[in-house]
Design an enzyme around this catalytic site. Structure first.
Site: not given
Length: 694
Positions: A484-485
């Site tokens: 999850f960036e």
């Protein structure tokens, strides 16, 4: 209604009609020239037309302050140098009569019959101060020379700049910071550029935002007004640019060109606008990703000071085959010797390379260290022949299937996974079972770049757990990889303790992953693949995107399988030795990995110490076609054995290295295949050997 009221109302109606036109046009005069059948807009006065256009200027030196730090970065002391520079003082550039930088650029672009001029007036000076929150930038320092440098969010600075200067009534805003580089898209991994330019989306003002460099750390090679002249030169070449359009399309504001190749040794596409996508770097520039921009400067003396000016591509350089003059760059006419080349057909080249190469078999029962890779299932890019898991090179030990992504048709937190196009679900299940029977580990990666994930409510945890569990059970994955960036896991304001996070999405994700582990048992694997800003970035500042994975590591430390930081999606950072390092170097990989191994005080402030992770829970993340196999090989050998390469500068805190280090991760297995297995064939056998054999 009085006459005065009627007049005011009339003026208000006129403004309502005019303001949208001002916003569309900007606040500086422009002209158009047709080249190759297309019209291109330039700032200022057409040199072919007699006369002079005088442009009023508001010069804005910016002082930056940083949340939680007393240190300030002020550009006010640089004002005198900027005013005496060729931006405002006429000098002879590129064989021209004395002119300002922008005026000389226009004359170099259209030299035939050039009689008209564009002159920037002596500016009014208006200093401002912008406070940078923890999630929007940080300071870097060099212990050797004491120099400081800032890395900040260009969108945040632009927004606050025009909040303080709402409308300038026809002026060109020239704003600049001191010793600062910028990241774009509010994402520190989209780094680095010297600024931005064009038309501000809120006010309609024409502007240039850059920086002045003086007494900077040695790693920064540009000097004085070079960054500012780069943005000014690009503004003259593309005054209608809208900084929100990072990838230029024909429908985007500003000048559009056929996609051009970055440089002689670079097969990547530079962009379709003036300067590269995201970074707005010139074609003369040699650094295109995640580091301080750097390119040779043109030096000229003015007022007894040697100024460094940016060499920029002339407009017709972008238009291969359109001849306007015999030169392609300014002020140094030799900086670009030929016009732009079109982007190469990488698919054909890679197909040939892949067909003529073969994967090496893996010797022995398994690797001493692991080769970890992401698999997307596409052999030659979107719409091409599928690349099945069973055809993955035997060198890969851990395969991360990318990606299970947020389901747009379901509540927040619910994810879904579909096999790559051309691969049936039953084929994928059979391939996973085959690889597992060969001793390989196959996990499902959650998220991915460009995917926004949130889990803001505890009531959403069951949906997250059940959706991920369904994917794992259906296909036989052995665990999850968390990708999850930014901005998915950005820390909320006030969330300052990684041991006791308060950001709901972070807290709920930890709880959800623990539920998955409990559901599937102790053999269930969990890995984290943070961007550089999300782990080592927490050393410089803690908040927002910076250090956002620290609470995940702390909250999952007893059930965590491994962490592999993306050493390619990362801006310049400080190491534990007090020096600054850029990505794509052995020094960077060593320094950033030791931050994770040795631990640090988040934000550089004494308080709760992040203790780091043992080496057997750490891998190093690389990007194919960015890091060369040679750099990967040297970095891994140094980290595992402690044998320092001759040209390295960062000295490991542990002289013997870290023999228990898990191994190397790559994005992607698909790219490695396309490039003839040049990474897996070299790095895989290296990882098979023991440290003593290296």
């Amino acid at each position: 209604m009085t006459l005065a009221t009627k007049i005011r109302l009339l003026w208000f109606c006129v403004l309502l009609l005019l303001v949208p036109r001002v916003w569309a046009q900007g606040t500086v005069p422009t002209f158009q020239r047709t080249l190759g059948g297309n019209a291109y807009t330039m700032a200022g006065h057409d040199p072919a037309v007699a006369g002079t256009t005088t442009v009023p200027v508001l010069l804005v030196p910016i002082t930056l302050t940083f949340e939680g730090h007393s240190e300030r970065m002020s550009a006010e002391a640089d004002v005198a140098r900027v005013l005496e520079s060729p931006i405002f003082k006429p000098v002879a550039l590129g064989g021209s009569a004395p002119m300002q930088y922008g005026d000389a650029l226009l004359h170099a672009t259209f030299p035939q019959g050039a009689v008209g001029h564009t002159v920037l007036e002596k500016p009014e000076v208006q200093p401002i101060t912008i406070d940078i929150p923890a999630g929007n930038g940080y300071l870097l320092h060099s212990r050797k020379n004491g120099g400081a440098f800032a890395v900040v969010d260009s969108e945040y600075v632009q927004k606050d700049l025009f909040r303080q200067i709402p409308w300038t009534a026809g002026k060109l805003i020239v704003a600049f910071t001191h010793n600062t580089t910028y990241f774009a898209d509010a994402d520190a991994t989209v780094c680095c550029t010297w600024g931005t330019h064009g038309i501000d989306w809120a006010t309609g003002d024409s502007f240039v935002l850059g920086t002045y460099i003086a007494n900077a750390p040695a790693i920064v090679t540009d000097r004085d007004v070079q960054p500012l002249t780069q943005q000014l030169g690009e503004y003259f070449n593309d005054p209608k640019h809208d900084p929100r359009y990072y990838f230029k399309t024909q429908d985007a504001p500003g000048n559009f060109f056929p996609p051009w190749r970055m440089g002689e040794q670079d097969e990547k596409c530079g962009g379709s606008g003036v300067g590269t996508n995201y970074f707005l770097l010139e074609p003369t520039n040699t650094n295109a990703k995640n580091g301080f921009p750097a390119s040779p400067a043109f030096t000229v003396k003015a007022g007894g000071f040697a100024y460094h000016l940016q060499n920029v591509a002339l407009l017709h350089w972008y238009l291969n085959g359109v001849v306007v003059s015999g030169t392609f760059s300014f002020p140094d006419t030799a900086a670009l010797k030929s016009p732009a080349e079109p982007c190469m057909n990488r698919r054909e080249r890679e197909a040939t390379r892949a067909e003529t190469a073969s994967a090496l078999p893996q010797s022995g029962a398994g690797n001493e260290h692991k080769l970890i890779g992401y698999w997307t299932g596409s052999r030659f890019g979107e719409g091409s022949e599928p690349f099945r898991l069973k055809d993955v090179s035997p060198q890969w030990d851990v395969i991360l299937a990318a990606f299970a992504s947020p389901d747009p048709h379901a509540p927040d937190g619910v994810l879904r996974y579909e096999p790559p196009p051309g691969i049936a679900p039953d084929e994928l299940k059979a391939d996973i079972a085959l690889l597992k029977s060969q001793g390989k580990t196959v996990m499902i990666s959650l998220g991915g770049g460009g995917q926004y994930f949130k889990l803001n409510k505890a009531s959403e945890i069951p949906g997250f757990v059940s959706s991920v569990a369904a994917v794992i059970s259906e296909y036989g994955f052995e665990g999850v990889d968390i990708d999850f960036e930014t901005p998915s896991l950005a820390l909320d304001p006030g969330d300052t303790d990684f041991k006791h996070p308060t950001t709901p999405s972070v807290v709920n994700l930890i709880a959800g992953l623990r539920e998955l582990r409990e559901k599937f048992g102790p053999g269930f694997k969990i890995s984290l693949v943070p961007e550089g800003s999300q782990i080592p970035g927490g050393y410089a500042t803690y908040g927002g995107q910076f250090g956002s994975y620290l609470p995940l590591i702390w909250g999952l430390k007893d059930i965590l399988t491994f962490v592999d930081v993306q050493d390619y999606n990362t801006p310049p950072m400080d190491g534990l030795d007090g020096e600054i390092y850029e990505s794509n170097s052995v020094d960077y990989h060593a320094a950033m990995t030791e931050l994770l191994l040795r631990g640090f005080y988040p934000g550089g402030k004494k308080g709760e110490f992040f203790p780091g992770l043992p080496a057997d829970k750490v891998a190093v993340g690389f990007l194919t076609d960015y890091n060369t196999p040679e750099v990967v090989d040297e970095a891994m050998r140094y980290l595992v054995t402690g044998k320092m390469p001759a040209d390295a500068k960062y000295r490991l805190r542990e002289p013997r290295g870290y023999p228990a280090l898990i191994g190397a991760m790559f994005w992607t297995i698909d790219d490695d295949r396309r490039e003839g297995f040049r990474y897996s064939n070299r790095i895989g056998p290296e990882l098979q050997s023991s440290p003593a054999q290296r």
